[in-house]
Design an enzyme around this catalytic site. Structure first.
Site: not given
Ligand code: GLU
Length: 471
Positions: A241-243
């Site tokens: 994910s982006k995180r």
């Protein structure tokens, strides 16, 4: 063996994402290792997304990472006529056919398949039908004749032998009714025409490989060697994910990672050479083989990336790091840092060997360099503020007094004076150095404080002390 030709075939989504960067790195490294070349094909058939800006972002990402390719980037969209030509040739050869089914008929077909518990797909309605039955005024699509029985085998350098049952593949469309190719078809025609010998890409394309092999076989073309690499996952094993780091490479640049560190880290993410963690790009190329590609999913780990980045920061030449710091400050619009760095090049350069072991990213390097060009009065961060009690302020007043008496301003002279001072006060040297550091740099981490005093000079040191003590 003919020359190795690999390709990187990104869809322009507005940036070079980290997974794509790794695919490009492997394709590049393999070509280099084999004395071959990597080509760049921009899969720009989605006209909405494929803006010039998106293509430029991709190219800039590759350039920043130091990955080069042979010749001009090839536009997939620009080759649409060639894709159509091959689709029609397949019809002529009897390996593909026109299909006139309307959307309603296709829906019905899917319904029927579902009702009988089969996967919803095309039932070959026009496969052997006389074209004379074609309805008037309907523009047909072209479908490939996929084998009806037997296996389609993908011999993959990473996944091994992957067998797909022909009965699970329907006669998929290769040319739409408006004459544009489908992605599946365009990739095969392009890879063939570009002379690609080795396809290295994410394993999300593995089932596409089976379909693409149908087209290769129909044209009698040689199937390139394939290596489908497992995708990058987050540290928890879930999809990235982006995180977790699913970002464009420019985001890594903006977080202060060096391209050589990112190359090293990405190389280790899905490829290994024994237990080696740190290696130069030349070393990687030298060691690179498709056998070293890992079958298990790679997990993105920021801590590891930081550690590798820290290594490269320590090993870099100050002149190089200085340029990266300036470029980073400029890119991030950090005007004060930019002016400070530009206005104090020599001082920053001489401070860098002291700063390098203390930083894991270029942003940390900039933070550490701020004491050089900070504008008085120095604003202490929270940790440093806590050290500047009234007791330590009065101590700093005495320190200033001692320093005023110095004849020379260099590290040994300051060091000797401060030791004598601490001893006279019955304090450990650290008890003097800590508030001094807080007062002079506004931080609790800095190079040796006597080095700091020499770097900023006598006048500035005394002025910063005066700001604290009110003297
Ligand atoms: N354009 C595809 C992607 O970005 C890659 C196609 C391929 O490598 O065959 O996922």
């Amino acid at each position: 063996m003919s020359q190795v030709v690999t390709r990187f075939a990104p869809s322009p989504t507005g940036y070079l994402h980290i997974g794509g960067a790794r695919t490009a790195l492997f394709s590049w490294a393999y070509a280099k290792k084999m004395g071959g070349e990597m080509l760049l094909r921009i899969e720009d058939t989605d006209r909405e997304r494929s803006t010039d800006a998106a293509v430029t972002a991709l190219i800039n990402g590759l350039k920043w990472l130091g990955l080069d390719w042979s010749g001009e980037p090839i536009s997939q969209f620009a080759r649409a006529t060639r894709h159509a030509e091959i689709a029609h040739e397949l019809v002529k050869k009897g390996h593909a056919y026109y299909c006139y089914c309307s959307p309603a008929e296709l829906d019905q077909m899917r319904e029927e398949a579902r009702a009988s518990g089969k996967p919803p797909r095309y039932n070959g309605f026009w496969r052997d039908r006389d074209p004379g039955e074609a309805p008037e005024g309907v523009a047909p699509v072209i479908r490939i004749k996929a084998p009806l029985s037997g296996d389609i085998v993908v011999e993959d350098h990473v996944q091994g032998k992957v067998v797909f049952k022909a009965e699970n593949l329907d006669d998929f469309i290769i040319l739409r009714s408006d004459g544009t190719p489908t992605y599946m078809h365009a990739v095969v025609v392009d890879d063939h025409d570009m002379g690609v010998t080795h396809i290295i890409r994410g394993d999300d394309h593995l089932t596409n490989a089976a379909r693409q092999i149908v087209i290769y076989n129909a044209m009698g073309w040689t199937i390139p060697e394939m290596a489908h690499i497992p995708l990058i996952h987050g540290p928890d094993g879930a999809k990235l994910s982006k995180r977790h780091g699913a970002l464009g490479v420019e985001a890594y640049r903006q977080m202060g990672y060096l391209p050589e560190a990112l190359r090293n880290y990405l190389a280790r993410l899905g490829w290994s050479h024994g237990d080696d963690e740190i290696f130069s790009t030349d070393q990687m190329v030298d060691w690179f083989s498709l056998d070293g590609l890992n079958k298990g999913a790679a997990r993105f780990d920021f801590v590891k990336l930081e550690n590798i980045n820290g290594h490269y920061i320590r090993e870099s030449q100050p002149e190089y790091l200085y340029d990266v710091m300036v470029a980073t400050a400029e890119e991030l619009g950090r005007d004060e840092d930019l002016a400070g760095l530009r206005g104090n090049r020599e001082t920053v350069l001489s401070a860098l060997p002291e700063l390098q072991p203390r930083a894991k990213t270029v942003l940390e390097l900039i933070d550490l360099a701020q004491f050089i060009y900070a504008v008085r009065p120095i604003i202490a961060d929270a940790a440093a503020s806590a050290l500047l009690t009234s007791d330590s302020q009065s101590l700093l007043g005495d320190v200033a007094e001692t320093l005023r008496g110095l004849n020379e301003w260099n590290v040994p002279a300051i060091d000797a004076a401060m030791r004598t001072f601490a001893e006279a006060k019955g304090l450990k040297l650290g008890k003097v150095a800590q508030p001094l550091r807080a007062a002079l740099t506004g931080r609790t981490v800095s190079p040796g404080i006597f080095e700091v005093m020499v770097l900023i000079g006598r006048e500035e040191t005394m002025a910063r002390l005066a700001d604290q003590t009110g003297a």
